[in-house]
Design a protein around this motif. Structure first.
Motif, short mmCIF file in Angstrom:
data_model
loop_
_atom_site.label_atom_id
_atom_site.label_comp_id
_atom_site.label_asym_id
_atom_site.label_seq_id
_atom_site.Cartn_x
_atom_site.Cartn_y
_atom_site.Cartn_z
N UNK A 1 -16.24 -20.78 34.56
CA UNK A 1 -14.89 -20.89 34.01
C UNK A 1 -14.10 -21.96 34.76
N UNK A 2 -13.52 -22.89 34.00
CA UNK A 2 -12.65 -23.90 34.60
C UNK A 2 -11.21 -23.43 34.62
N UNK A 3 -10.76 -22.86 33.48
CA UNK A 3 -9.40 -22.35 33.40
C UNK A 3 -9.32 -21.29 32.31
N UNK A 4 -8.32 -20.44 32.41
CA UNK A 4 -8.07 -19.41 31.40
C UNK A 4 -6.66 -19.60 30.88
N UNK A 5 -6.51 -19.65 29.57
CA UNK A 5 -5.20 -19.84 28.97
C UNK A 5 -5.03 -18.81 27.85
N UNK A 6 -4.58 -17.60 28.22
CA UNK A 6 -4.35 -16.56 27.23
C UNK A 6 -5.65 -16.11 26.58
N UNK A 7 -5.74 -16.33 25.26
CA UNK A 7 -6.91 -15.88 24.49
C UNK A 7 -8.04 -16.89 24.49
N UNK A 8 -7.93 -17.95 25.30
CA UNK A 8 -8.98 -18.96 25.37
C UNK A 8 -9.30 -19.28 26.83
N UNK A 9 -10.54 -19.70 27.05
CA UNK A 9 -10.91 -20.19 28.38
C UNK A 9 -11.81 -21.40 28.24
N UNK A 10 -11.69 -22.33 29.18
CA UNK A 10 -12.56 -23.51 29.20
C UNK A 10 -13.73 -23.21 30.13
N UNK B 1 -17.42 -24.73 31.75
CA UNK B 1 -18.22 -25.91 32.03
C UNK B 1 -19.68 -25.50 32.12
N UNK B 2 -20.54 -26.16 31.32
CA UNK B 2 -21.99 -25.89 31.34
C UNK B 2 -22.63 -26.69 32.48
N UNK B 3 -23.89 -26.38 32.85
CA UNK B 3 -24.53 -27.03 34.00
C UNK B 3 -24.58 -28.56 33.93
N UNK B 4 -24.58 -29.15 32.73
CA UNK B 4 -24.64 -30.61 32.62
C UNK B 4 -23.25 -31.24 32.59
N UNK B 5 -22.20 -30.41 32.78
CA UNK B 5 -20.84 -30.93 32.78
C UNK B 5 -20.15 -30.82 31.44
N UNK B 6 -20.86 -30.47 30.40
CA UNK B 6 -20.27 -30.30 29.07
C UNK B 6 -19.26 -29.16 29.11
N UNK B 7 -18.11 -29.37 28.48
CA UNK B 7 -17.06 -28.37 28.48
C UNK B 7 -16.90 -27.79 27.07
N UNK B 8 -16.83 -26.45 26.97
CA UNK B 8 -16.59 -25.79 25.69
C UNK B 8 -15.46 -24.78 25.87
N UNK B 9 -14.81 -24.45 24.74
CA UNK B 9 -13.72 -23.48 24.74
C UNK B 9 -14.23 -22.19 24.10
N UNK B 10 -13.90 -21.03 24.70
CA UNK B 10 -14.40 -19.75 24.23
C UNK B 10 -13.32 -18.69 24.32
N UNK B 11 -13.58 -17.55 23.71
CA UNK B 11 -12.71 -16.38 23.84
C UNK B 11 -13.18 -15.54 25.02
N UNK B 12 -12.36 -15.31 26.03
CA UNK B 12 -12.79 -14.47 27.16
C UNK B 12 -12.83 -13.00 26.75
N UNK B 13 -13.89 -12.30 27.17
CA UNK B 13 -14.03 -10.86 26.92
C UNK B 13 -14.25 -10.19 28.27
N UNK C 1 -10.88 -18.16 36.68
CA UNK C 1 -11.33 -19.50 37.07
C UNK C 1 -12.32 -19.44 38.23
N UNK C 2 -13.38 -20.23 38.09
CA UNK C 2 -14.41 -20.30 39.12
C UNK C 2 -15.51 -19.27 38.97
N UNK C 3 -15.33 -18.30 38.06
CA UNK C 3 -16.32 -17.23 37.90
C UNK C 3 -17.44 -17.65 36.95
N UNK C 4 -18.67 -17.19 37.24
CA UNK C 4 -19.77 -17.46 36.29
C UNK C 4 -19.62 -16.58 35.04
N UNK C 5 -19.95 -17.14 33.88
CA UNK C 5 -19.88 -16.40 32.62
C UNK C 5 -21.11 -16.70 31.79
N UNK C 6 -21.32 -15.85 30.80
CA UNK C 6 -22.36 -16.11 29.81
C UNK C 6 -21.69 -16.25 28.45
#
Length: 374
Positions: free
Chosen positions: A256-265, A267-279, A284-289
């Motif tokens: 996790x790079x950042x959390x903004x309400x109902x969305x979080x950014x 970062x995948x291992x290759x640096x690619x960034x995606x936006x997801x819904x946190x459950x 920030x800084x925590x590993x997620x799947x």
């Protein structure tokens, strides 16, 4: 007291209650702090991998196992110390458990005989039970003269003939081939709707659970990870385990790079960034799947401006009749599976652009412990 597993959305009184139930085998904790209500007339399935506690829970309800702690109520009465034959519960097993030397009719009549039902009543009730499962014309045959599906119907008729208030089914279709199993799933569901009897069903087959159930309780290491209607579990999984166990799922590891309400950014291992819904507890800084269903990933032509976008390479295409499964390899080596039209042509090694909606991508805490929850 632990929080209760999800309440049924159907109206009706609690028919079965597990209250703080535990089951230990020596130092092994098979079932932990189970709190569960089952509504009268519903079809509830216990789903989970081997060793998750689903069959142990069913056996405690049947009376074959006694809880180490806690209480089980059936129609308001505590039954955890009541012998099985006093509970008025029908059982259907995977191995049918029919008497090979008896006719079909005698097998079905057996539960009535041991309950000392008058002989004048046994015949008509056996006929009605066999008619329900469409086997009345086979009443004089031996079980060995029947197909696997017919034998399972006899076992079902035997479980229903004495009009139990509750029917428990333990992997009843596991020995059948795929086509017959799917046919029997429909027949069992129709029979349940016709009779209105309460059914608790155990399976490790998630497709079977989704097809037949009013609700599904997903077991993981002795607890219910989530319980709800099939569509709720599929579309709104509460944990990464549920997302992976119900339906097909693409799992991507990230941070996790950042959390903004109902969305979080993320970062995948290759640096690619995606936006997801946190459950769950995502920071920030925590590993997620990340979890994305194959049907929710689209090709470039179907992209929208607000979608996540990734570039990949075609790694293979598998034909499935009504669709193809496209395997797409990301730059970090992880492979995504998506469904495309059967006539689409995608050569191995070709570049492909993919996209998925932010709302369809969920970020779960990596390695989070499971708890009983709604």
């Amino acid at each position: 007291m632990a929080a209760k597993a999800g309440e049924s959305e159907k109206d009706g009184a609690k028919f079965v209650e597990f209250i703080d139930v535990e089951k230990m085998y020596g130092s092994f904790h098979a079932v932990r702090h189970l709190n569960l209500d089952i509504r009268r007339g519903e079809f509830l399935t216990f789903l989970g991998p081997s060793g998750s506690g689903k069959t142990t829970t069913l056996n405690m309800l049947a009376g074959f196992e006694r809880p180490s702690e806690g209480m089980i109520r059936l129609n308001g009465r505590p039954v955890e110390r009541m012998p099985p034959y006093e509970r008025n519960i029908g059982m259907v097993f995977q191995n049918y458990a029919l008497f090979p030397h008896m006719s079909v009719a005698d097998n079905v009549a057996f539960p009535l005989s041991v309950r000392n039902v008058p002989k004048s009543e046994i015949g008509p009730r056996v006929v009605r039970a066999l008619e329900m499962v469409k086997l009345d014309q086979f009443k004089d045959r031996k079980p060995t003269q029947l197909s696997g599906g017919q034998q399972q119907r006899v076992a079902l008729a035997r479980a229903l003939v004495y009009e139990p208030t509750l029917v428990l089914m333990d992997e009843p279709l596991g020995a059948l081939d795929k086509k017959l199993r799917e046919h029997m799933q429909i027949e069992l569901k129709q029979l349940h709707e016709m009779l209105g009897v309460t059914v608790v069903y155990v399976t490790h087959d998630q497709s079977e659970a989704l097809t037949m159930s009013d609700r599904v309780a997903i077991f993981e290491t002795g607890v219910i990870a989530q319980i709800g209607t099939p569509d709720k579990l599929y579309n709104e999984p509460a944990t990464a385990f549920v997302a992976s166990f119900i339906g097909e799922n693409n799992a991507l590891d990230g941070t996790v790079e950042r959390v903004n309400g109902a969305e979080c950014a993320v970062v995948l291992p290759d640096g690619l960034k995606v936006i997801a819904r946190p459950v769950g507890a995502v920071s920030p800084g925590a590993p997620v799947q990340l979890a994305i269903r194959p049907e929710q990933i689209k090709l470039a032509a179907e992209m929208r401006d607000d979608d996540n976008r990734v570039s990949a390479t075609v790694d293979g295409c598998i034909y499935h009749g009504d669709h193809q499964r496209l395997l797409a390899r990301l730059a970090n080596g992880q492979i995504l599976t998506l469904k495309i039209r059967p006539e689409a042509s995608m050569a191995n090694g070709a570049p492909v652009d993919l996209a998925w909606s932010v709302g369809d991508c969920r970020a779960f805490p990596a390695g989070a412990a499971t708890t009983n929850k709604h």
